[in-house]
Motif scaffolding. Sequence first.
Motif, PDB file in Angstrom:
ATOM      1  N   ARG A 111       1.007  -1.323  -0.159  1.00  0.00           N
ATOM      2  CA  ARG A 111      -0.410  -0.187  -0.142  1.00  0.00           C
ATOM      3  C   ARG A 111       0.619   1.002   0.110  1.00  0.00           C
ATOM      4  N   ARG A 114       4.349   3.414  -4.637  1.00  0.00           N
ATOM      5  CA  ARG A 114       4.653   4.871  -5.295  1.00  0.00           C
ATOM      6  C   ARG A 114       4.794   4.071  -7.015  1.00  0.00           C
ATOM      7  N   ASP A 139      -0.576   3.335  -5.919  1.00  0.00           N
ATOM      8  CA  ASP A 139      -0.118   4.699  -6.460  1.00  0.00           C
ATOM      9  C   ASP A 139       0.382   5.124  -7.864  1.00  0.00           C
ATOM     10  N   ARG A 141       1.540   6.674 -11.178  1.00  0.00           N
ATOM     11  CA  ARG A 141       1.843   8.074 -11.761  1.00  0.00           C
ATOM     12  C   ARG A 141       2.757   7.744 -12.872  1.00  0.00           C
TER      13      ARG A 141
END
Length: 285
Positions: A111, A114, A139, A141
């Motif tokens: 969790r 990134r 997450d 990006r």
Amino acid sequence: MTELLDAVERTALLTAALRAAETRREDRIYEDPFAGDLCGEIGDELLAEVRAATFPTQGPRTLPSTPDYNAIRTRYFDDYLQQAAREPGMNQIVVAPAGMDSRAYRLDWHRHTRYFEVDRPAVLAYKQSRLAGVAPRVDHRTAAVDLTSPDWEEGLLAVGYDPGLPSTWLLEGLLYYIPEADGHRILERVAAFSAPDSRIAADVVNAAALTLPTMRGLLDVFAGWGCPWVFGTDEPESLFDRYGFSVRAIQPGESGADFGRWPDPVPPRDETNVRRVFFVDGRRR
């Protein structure tokens, strides 16, 4: 949107087609439920050309089995990235170039991870159009930059990458497509942008794989598409060591890089004039 992709960028569609084909196999060694949508018709057409060259209707196969190689490579780096993400403090994964990679969508992640994808704007735009409505499981990006540009680091910083923290980099399907000087510059810049104890993984071919007559059928396919293989090294450990990475290099078919799928003999490292591919992984000193 495929018309916006150049020759090298379209090889990502080939990879997706290979992953879609692997997913349909009963003996598959991973599943990529998004690969079929990502590859499109062009990916299937590219794969058909590779299959025709690799598995001739007349005579024995002399080329490496691209489907088996790609399956092993994908599974090997799946496992590598997930193992890295479980390390305490290893919260940054960087896949560069990202191509049609769907690991952010199909694998489970810690969790705190990134997950950064780096690739040219046209590639990321095409991919986003194909995965519209699909939520990543991490997450996630994206940095729409070219790794040969003079300022790609700024694009990563802008989306939250922290060069002061350990990171894990995957350079998959990259180094043999770019000139040697560009490859060295990329490794130098990745090293400068990675904190000590960061990790790195990549695949590279040896020099003979670029010139052997028995490789000509596959090399001609890629050259015909406008994306020839131009760089290989017989000493991948030395290549990465030059930029502060202590790595190991193993060949498909060796222990830990087989998964019951490599169909050919594995040549000893001291044997000359044979084709090789290496999976490289290690750490920043």
